[in-house]
Design a protein around this motif. Structure first.
Motif, PDB file in Angstrom:
ATOM      1  N   LEU A 198       0.829  -1.213   0.000  1.00 50.98           N
ATOM      2  CA  LEU A 198       0.000   0.000   0.000  1.00 50.98           C
ATOM      3  C   LEU A 198       0.861   1.260   0.000  1.00 50.98           C
ATOM      4  O   LEU A 198       0.552   2.240  -0.674  1.00 50.98           O
ATOM      5  CB  LEU A 198      -0.920   0.006   1.224  1.00 50.98           C
ATOM      6  N   ALA A 199       1.956   1.222   0.773  1.00 50.04           N
ATOM      7  CA  ALA A 199       2.860   2.369   0.835  1.00 50.04           C
ATOM      8  C   ALA A 199       3.527   2.609  -0.515  1.00 50.04           C
ATOM      9  O   ALA A 199       3.717   3.759  -0.934  1.00 50.04           O
ATOM     10  CB  ALA A 199       3.911   2.153   1.919  1.00 50.04           C
ATOM     11  N   LEU A 200       3.874   1.537  -1.206  1.00 49.51           N
ATOM     12  CA  LEU A 200       4.510   1.671  -2.522  1.00 49.51           C
ATOM     13  C   LEU A 200       3.543   2.238  -3.554  1.00 49.51           C
ATOM     14  O   LEU A 200       3.905   3.104  -4.356  1.00 49.51           O
ATOM     15  CB  LEU A 200       5.028   0.313  -2.994  1.00 49.51           C
ATOM     16  N   ILE A 201       2.301   1.776  -3.545  1.00 48.81           N
ATOM     17  CA  ILE A 201       1.343   2.185  -4.571  1.00 48.81           C
ATOM     18  C   ILE A 201       0.746   3.561  -4.285  1.00 48.81           C
ATOM     19  O   ILE A 201       0.545   4.365  -5.200  1.00 48.81           O
ATOM     20  CB  ILE A 201       0.227   1.128  -4.704  1.00 48.81           C
ATOM     21  N   THR A 202       0.486   3.863  -2.997  1.00 47.64           N
ATOM     22  CA  THR A 202      -0.170   5.136  -2.676  1.00 47.64           C
ATOM     23  C   THR A 202       0.789   6.216  -2.182  1.00 47.64           C
ATOM     24  O   THR A 202       0.408   7.381  -2.084  1.00 47.64           O
ATOM     25  CB  THR A 202      -1.248   4.931  -1.599  1.00 47.64           C
ATOM     26  N   HIS A 323      10.141   7.846  -5.967  1.00 42.59           N
ATOM     27  CA  HIS A 323      11.249   7.651  -6.903  1.00 42.59           C
ATOM     28  C   HIS A 323      10.825   6.742  -8.055  1.00 42.59           C
ATOM     29  O   HIS A 323      11.122   7.020  -9.232  1.00 42.59           O
ATOM     30  CB  HIS A 323      12.443   7.042  -6.160  1.00 42.59           C
ATOM     31  N   LEU A 324      10.093   5.675  -7.737  1.00 46.89           N
ATOM     32  CA  LEU A 324       9.658   4.732  -8.772  1.00 46.89           C
ATOM     33  C   LEU A 324       8.605   5.360  -9.683  1.00 46.89           C
ATOM     34  O   LEU A 324       8.582   5.094 -10.895  1.00 46.89           O
ATOM     35  CB  LEU A 324       9.116   3.460  -8.126  1.00 46.89           C
ATOM     36  N   TYR A 325       7.724   6.183  -9.112  1.00 42.91           N
ATOM     37  CA  TYR A 325       6.741   6.882  -9.942  1.00 42.91           C
ATOM     38  C   TYR A 325       7.445   7.812 -10.926  1.00 42.91           C
ATOM     39  O   TYR A 325       7.105   7.884 -12.112  1.00 42.91           O
ATOM     40  CB  TYR A 325       5.774   7.686  -9.069  1.00 42.91           C
ATOM     41  N   GLY A 329       7.949   7.802 -15.225  1.00 43.13           N
ATOM     42  CA  GLY A 329       7.432   8.932 -15.982  1.00 43.13           C
ATOM     43  C   GLY A 329       6.070   9.398 -15.528  1.00 43.13           C
ATOM     44  O   GLY A 329       5.316  10.001 -16.294  1.00 43.13           O
ATOM     45  N   LYS A 330       5.722   9.163 -14.275  1.00 42.99           N
ATOM     46  CA  LYS A 330       4.415   9.540 -13.737  1.00 42.99           C
ATOM     47  C   LYS A 330       4.563  10.681 -12.740  1.00 42.99           C
ATOM     48  O   LYS A 330       5.629  10.903 -12.182  1.00 42.99           O
ATOM     49  CB  LYS A 330       3.747   8.332 -13.064  1.00 42.99           C
ATOM     50  N   ASP A 331       3.455  11.392 -12.504  1.00 41.78           N
ATOM     51  CA  ASP A 331       3.456  12.523 -11.571  1.00 41.78           C
ATOM     52  C   ASP A 331       3.165  12.014 -10.166  1.00 41.78           C
ATOM     53  O   ASP A 331       2.038  11.606  -9.863  1.00 41.78           O
ATOM     54  CB  ASP A 331       2.403  13.547 -11.991  1.00 41.78           C
ATOM     55  N   GLY A 332       4.176  12.048  -9.297  1.00 41.95           N
ATOM     56  CA  GLY A 332       4.002  11.548  -7.939  1.00 41.95           C
ATOM     57  C   GLY A 332       3.473  12.586  -6.966  1.00 41.95           C
ATOM     58  O   GLY A 332       3.133  12.255  -5.836  1.00 41.95           O
ATOM     59  N   GLN A 333       3.377  13.860  -7.401  1.00 38.82           N
ATOM     60  CA  GLN A 333       2.974  14.923  -6.468  1.00 38.82           C
ATOM     61  C   GLN A 333       1.558  14.723  -5.960  1.00 38.82           C
ATOM     62  O   GLN A 333       1.291  14.802  -4.757  1.00 38.82           O
ATOM     63  CB  GLN A 333       3.092  16.290  -7.138  1.00 38.82           C
ATOM     64  N   LEU A 363       1.248   2.327 -10.081  1.00 29.38           N
ATOM     65  CA  LEU A 363       2.643   1.876 -10.092  1.00 29.38           C
ATOM     66  C   LEU A 363       2.699   0.365 -10.159  1.00 29.38           C
ATOM     67  O   LEU A 363       2.012  -0.335  -9.388  1.00 29.38           O
ATOM     68  CB  LEU A 363       3.364   2.374  -8.840  1.00 29.38           C
ATOM     69  N   ASP A 364       3.497  -0.150 -11.051  1.00 26.58           N
ATOM     70  CA  ASP A 364       3.680  -1.596 -11.181  1.00 26.58           C
ATOM     71  C   ASP A 364       4.706  -2.056 -10.132  1.00 26.58           C
ATOM     72  O   ASP A 364       5.878  -1.731 -10.233  1.00 26.58           O
ATOM     73  CB  ASP A 364       4.159  -1.936 -12.584  1.00 26.58           C
ATOM     74  N   ILE A 365       4.220  -2.798  -9.129  1.00 28.19           N
ATOM     75  CA  ILE A 365       5.131  -3.270  -8.061  1.00 28.19           C
ATOM     76  C   ILE A 365       5.376  -4.779  -8.152  1.00 28.19           C
ATOM     77  O   ILE A 365       5.809  -5.391  -7.198  1.00 28.19           O
ATOM     78  CB  ILE A 365       4.585  -2.915  -6.673  1.00 28.19           C
ATOM     79  N   SER A 366       5.076  -5.335  -9.331  1.00 24.50           N
ATOM     80  CA  SER A 366       5.229  -6.782  -9.489  1.00 24.50           C
ATOM     81  C   SER A 366       6.677  -7.231  -9.284  1.00 24.50           C
ATOM     82  O   SER A 366       6.949  -8.345  -8.844  1.00 24.50           O
ATOM     83  CB  SER A 366       4.747  -7.221 -10.873  1.00 24.50           C
ATOM     84  N   GLU A 367       7.630  -6.316  -9.565  1.00 26.47           N
ATOM     85  CA  GLU A 367       9.039  -6.656  -9.375  1.00 26.47           C
ATOM     86  C   GLU A 367       9.355  -6.873  -7.903  1.00 26.47           C
ATOM     87  O   GLU A 367      10.268  -7.612  -7.549  1.00 26.47           O
ATOM     88  CB  GLU A 367       9.915  -5.535  -9.942  1.00 26.47           C
TER      89      GLU A 367
END
Length: 370
Positions: A198-202, A323-325, A329-333, A363-367
């Motif tokens: 959840l922390a990684l995706i949100t 950092h991953l977002y 190439g995504k907007d993490g703000q 965000l793809d967290i499958s890795e």
């Protein structure tokens, strides 16, 4: 240790009183902070004043002051007033109040039995010097606020904490690596794995992750109100679109434990006192999450070559997410709820429909999560 004998010029004088033979005057050294005071040339008056001052500074001087009608308001009593009357209207988050409580307990111990107007700059400085840079700056900030309120009530003439200098904080914690967080996740129990995901995706803080409820998922969105910044910025009111990536994590949070919270656990044993303090017996406390994450990190040995102060905690998962977002190439703000310039307090939340910041947590967290 036997004190060093006084020199000839100061023999016969009470402690802390000194004779300046060159000028023919007497001066008194205040024992609390070493400040000097000129007492003139009259030996009898100087000795009499020094004796009275020494009595005041000796242990039990507060009792003498009480007899003389000079009893000070105790600092501990003012802290009680500060906690019960000054802090509540600020509507601070629970985590912030817990941090206040830690420091206020420290202040009570450090200044036990002292009046508000008896606490000197040196006393405050010695307390701050005993803490780490970050803790010292937090304590200094709280003390400045406390003494400002005390001075406003006429309990002290000045603010001793404001006269100290803030310490320079050097950030020592390093960032998580993808390999590191993957290793930590593998050593984590299921509920902690869900919290990490959840922390990684949100990209939300620990407090907000642990406060997410299943009922907050509705109309194809997850509604989150950031506890730290809800009173300061519109960006704290976030409506996350339930993307396939987020839905996968929500699904993993559903198990055979009946709980209103996405992140939950069945305690090994229920303690009545703790259960009464919790909103629900399955709710996980922030400190427990921090400790469990540390245990998993230590078991993973993913940062074995790093010093203890460099080891990243759960909070740094948020930084990795952003950092991953950015890397994708995504907007993490908007995801993080960072306020852009010009964003102001959401005054409408109490009067009309709330304005929610839209965010797409894809965000793809499958890795990491597999």
């Amino acid at each position: 240790m036997v004190p060093r004998p006084r020199n000839k010029a100061n023999k016969g004088l009470p402690p802390n009183l000194y004779h300046d033979a060159r000028r023919g005057t007497y001066r008194y050294r205040r024992p609390t902070d070493g400040k000097w005071f000129q007492f003139g040339t009259d030996r009898i008056k100087a000795i009499d004043a020094a004796k009275q001052l020494n009595i005041e500074f000796l242990q039990g001087g507060d009792l003498v002051g009480a007899v003389m009608g000079k009893q000070s308001d105790l600092f501990s009593a003012f802290i009680d007033h500060y906690q019960s009357n000054i802090l509540p209207p600020r509507e601070l988050a629970k985590g912030t109040l817990d941090l206040y409580a830690v420091h206020l307990r420290r202040f009570r111990t450090a200044f036990e039995g002292k009046g508000v107007d008896q606490i000197s700059i040196r006393m405050v400085a010695e307390l701050l010097d005993s803490l780490t840079a970050r803790a010292a700056n937090q304590a200094r900030s709280y003390l400045i606020d406390i003494f400002n309120h005390a001075a406003a009530k006429g309990l002290c003439a000045d603010n001793p904490a404001a006269c100290t200098i803030a310490r320079i904080e050097k950030k020592q914690r390093k960032r998580h690596t993808v390999a590191g967080i993957r290793a930590i996740r593998e050593k984590s129990p299921a509920w902690l794995q869900n919290a990490i995901d959840l922390a990684l995706i949100t990209a939300q803080r620990r407090t907000d992750i642990l406060s997410m409820k299943f009922e907050d998922v509705r109309d194809g969105h997850l509604y989150v109100i950031q506890q730290k910044t809800a009173k300061a910025t519109d960006a704290a009111w976030i409506r996350f679109k339930v993307t396939p990536e987020l839905q996968a994590v929500i699904d993993r949070c559903r198990d055979n434990i009946l709980s209103p919270y996405l992140i939950h656990r069945r305690p090994e044993r229920k303690r009545q006192k703790q259960a009464e303090q919790k909103e629900h017996w399955t709710k996980i406390e922030e400190r427990f999450l921090t400790r469990a994450f540390k245990d998993a990190r230590d078991a993973a040995e993913c940062y074995a070559s790093w010093r203890d102060e460099e080891q990243p905690g759960f909070h740094e998962v948020r930084a990795l997410s952003l950092h991953l977002y950015k890397k994708a190439g995504k907007d993490g703000q908007k995801i993080a709820g960072h306020a852009s310039e010009g964003m102001t307090k959401n005054y409408q939340r109490d009067h009309a429909e709330i304005i929610w910041a839209e965010a797409v947590p894809d965000l793809d967290i499958s890795e990491i999560a597999g």
